[in-house]
Enzyme design. Structure first.
Site, short mmCIF file in Angstrom:
data_model
loop_
_atom_site.label_atom_id
_atom_site.label_comp_id
_atom_site.label_asym_id
_atom_site.label_seq_id
_atom_site.Cartn_x
_atom_site.Cartn_y
_atom_site.Cartn_z
N SER A 10 44.16 27.96 40.07
CA SER A 10 43.61 26.88 39.25
C SER A 10 42.45 27.43 38.43
O SER A 10 41.44 27.87 39.00
CB SER A 10 43.11 25.75 40.15
OG SER A 10 42.24 24.93 39.38
N HIS A 35 47.59 27.34 36.79
CA HIS A 35 47.42 25.91 37.06
C HIS A 35 46.27 25.39 36.22
O HIS A 35 45.15 25.89 36.28
CB HIS A 35 47.17 25.67 38.55
CG HIS A 35 47.11 24.23 38.93
ND1 HIS A 35 48.24 23.45 39.10
CD2 HIS A 35 46.07 23.41 39.17
CE1 HIS A 35 47.89 22.22 39.42
NE2 HIS A 35 46.56 22.16 39.46
N ASP A 37 44.04 22.24 35.12
CA ASP A 37 43.59 20.92 35.57
C ASP A 37 42.93 20.15 34.43
O ASP A 37 41.89 20.54 33.92
CB ASP A 37 42.59 21.08 36.71
CG ASP A 37 43.27 21.46 38.01
OD1 ASP A 37 44.21 20.75 38.41
OD2 ASP A 37 42.86 22.47 38.61
N MET A 39 41.14 16.74 33.33
CA MET A 39 40.42 15.58 33.88
C MET A 39 39.72 14.84 32.74
O MET A 39 39.21 15.46 31.81
CB MET A 39 39.38 16.04 34.90
CG MET A 39 39.97 16.88 36.02
SD MET A 39 38.74 17.25 37.27
CE MET A 39 39.64 18.43 38.28
N HIS A 69 48.36 19.96 35.12
CA HIS A 69 48.16 18.87 36.07
C HIS A 69 47.27 17.84 35.40
O HIS A 69 46.07 18.03 35.26
CB HIS A 69 47.51 19.46 37.35
CG HIS A 69 47.10 18.44 38.35
ND1 HIS A 69 46.28 18.74 39.42
CD2 HIS A 69 47.38 17.11 38.46
CE1 HIS A 69 46.08 17.66 40.14
NE2 HIS A 69 46.72 16.66 39.58
N MET A 71 45.18 14.68 35.22
CA MET A 71 44.43 13.66 35.96
C MET A 71 43.78 12.79 34.90
O MET A 71 42.56 12.81 34.70
CB MET A 71 43.40 14.35 36.87
CG MET A 71 44.04 15.03 38.08
SD MET A 71 42.98 16.27 38.84
CE MET A 71 43.37 17.69 37.82
N MET A 140 48.60 16.41 46.59
CA MET A 140 47.17 16.72 46.62
C MET A 140 46.73 16.82 48.08
O MET A 140 46.99 15.90 48.87
CB MET A 140 46.36 15.62 45.93
CG MET A 140 46.53 15.49 44.43
SD MET A 140 46.26 17.01 43.51
CE MET A 140 44.53 17.35 43.89
N ASP A 178 47.99 21.32 46.37
CA ASP A 178 46.81 21.56 45.54
C ASP A 178 45.55 21.07 46.25
O ASP A 178 45.38 19.87 46.46
CB ASP A 178 47.00 20.81 44.21
CG ASP A 178 45.89 21.06 43.19
OD1 ASP A 178 44.98 21.84 43.48
OD2 ASP A 178 45.98 20.47 42.10
C1 DX5 Z 1 41.39 19.18 42.02
C2 DX5 Z 1 42.31 20.12 41.26
C3 DX5 Z 1 42.60 21.40 41.93
C4 DX5 Z 1 41.40 22.23 42.24
C5 DX5 Z 1 41.70 23.04 43.46
O1 DX5 Z 1 41.41 17.94 41.41
O2 DX5 Z 1 43.55 19.50 41.00
O3 DX5 Z 1 43.56 22.15 41.22
O4 DX5 Z 1 41.01 23.07 41.22
O5 DX5 Z 1 40.57 23.73 43.81
P1 DX5 Z 1 40.41 24.47 45.19
O6 DX5 Z 1 41.53 25.45 45.35
O7 DX5 Z 1 39.08 25.11 45.04
O8 DX5 Z 1 40.45 23.42 46.26
ZN ZN Z 2 45.27 20.65 40.15
#
Ligand code: DX5
Ligand code: ZN
Length: 229
Positions: A10, A35, A37, A39, A69, A71, A140, A178
């Site tokens: 990620s 990956h 992310d 947000m 991903h 969010m 998750m 994840d």
């Molecule tokens: C959280 C993200 C993850 C996050 C995982 O909302 O979707 O992808 O970056 O981070 P670690 O591996 O540090 O838990």
């Molecule tokens: Zn993620």
């Protein structure tokens, strides 16, 4: 169980000031997917990166699959932008879309692979009805929004349930996990049925502490652990 394991760092935990280089380094160290992310400070209480950054990675020469991903809420408006920006997978949280089936179709119509993401407490309810429209289920194992949280152990049971559903369907659907994935727990997570492993802080954080420009060590330890499954 498939032995086709995928490691997906990620980039949330990467050094954003050197993002292209970080992604090159982690792929050179043996990672499979990137990956990504996304947000929006609305669906989750944090704000990260969008299609411009995805496109910048493609323009930088990154050819590995980019696993976006989402969010975000709403979902549909941003899907075509990510498809144009070079996303390979686009996954979203069913709670964030009013019409889950329509959003899945939209993703595939734009030439991307589609997936659904389930929060730790989210039921798997809609999964049975859309299995033929998805390429990935993402469970998750932390509450979404931040890297560096601890793995929620109840995810192991849920992984076993989804592994059964996927195997019974006979469809080529990846099962991704994840949050809180580390070399120490990756084997147990794989045994529960995951085949695709997101890791942010374990790879970029712990890996960088070992050697600022190389992630070979931590990824090799993950592969060794997966080899025992
Ligand atoms: C959280 C993200 C993850 C996050 C995982 O909302 O979707 O992808 O970056 O981070 P670690 O591996 O540090 O838990
Ligand atoms: Zn993620």
């Amino acid at each position: 169980m498939t032995q086709d394991f995928v490691i997906a760092p990620s980039i949330l935990s990467a050094d954003f000031a050197r993002l292209g280089e970080e992604v090159e380094n982690v792929l050179a160290a043996g990672a499979d997917f990137v990956h990504f992310d996304v947000m929006d400070n609305h669906y989750v209480p944090n704000l990260t990166i969008g299609p411009l950054v995805c496109e910048a990675l493609r323009n930088h020469g990154i050819t590995a699959p980019i696993d976006v991903h989402l969010m975000v809420r709403p979902v549909d408006r941003i899907v075509p932008d990510f498809a144009r920006a070079g996303a390979t997978y686009i996954t979203f949280h069913p709670e964030a879309s009013d019409h889950v089936d329509r959003t899945l179709q939209l993703i595939r119509d734009h030439g991307c692979k589609s997936g659904l993401v389930f929060n730790p407490s989210s039921p798997l309810g809609c999964l049975d009805y859309v299995l033929d429209k998805i390429d990935m289920v993402l469970l998750m194992s932390v509450n979404p929004g931040f890297g560096g949280q601890s793995f929620i152990s109840g995810t192991l049971k849920k992984l076993r349930q989804v592994r059964q559903i996927i195997d019974d369907s006979g469809l080529p659907i990846r099962l991704e996990v994840d949050g809180g994935v580390h070399p120490d727990n990756i084997a147990e997570i794989a045994q529960a049925g995951a085949d695709t492993f997101v890791a942010g802080s374990a790879i970029f954080g712990a890996g960088r502490a070992e050697d600022p420009n190389r992630y070979d060590g931590v990824i090799a330890r993950m592969r060794t652990e997966l080899g025992r499954v």
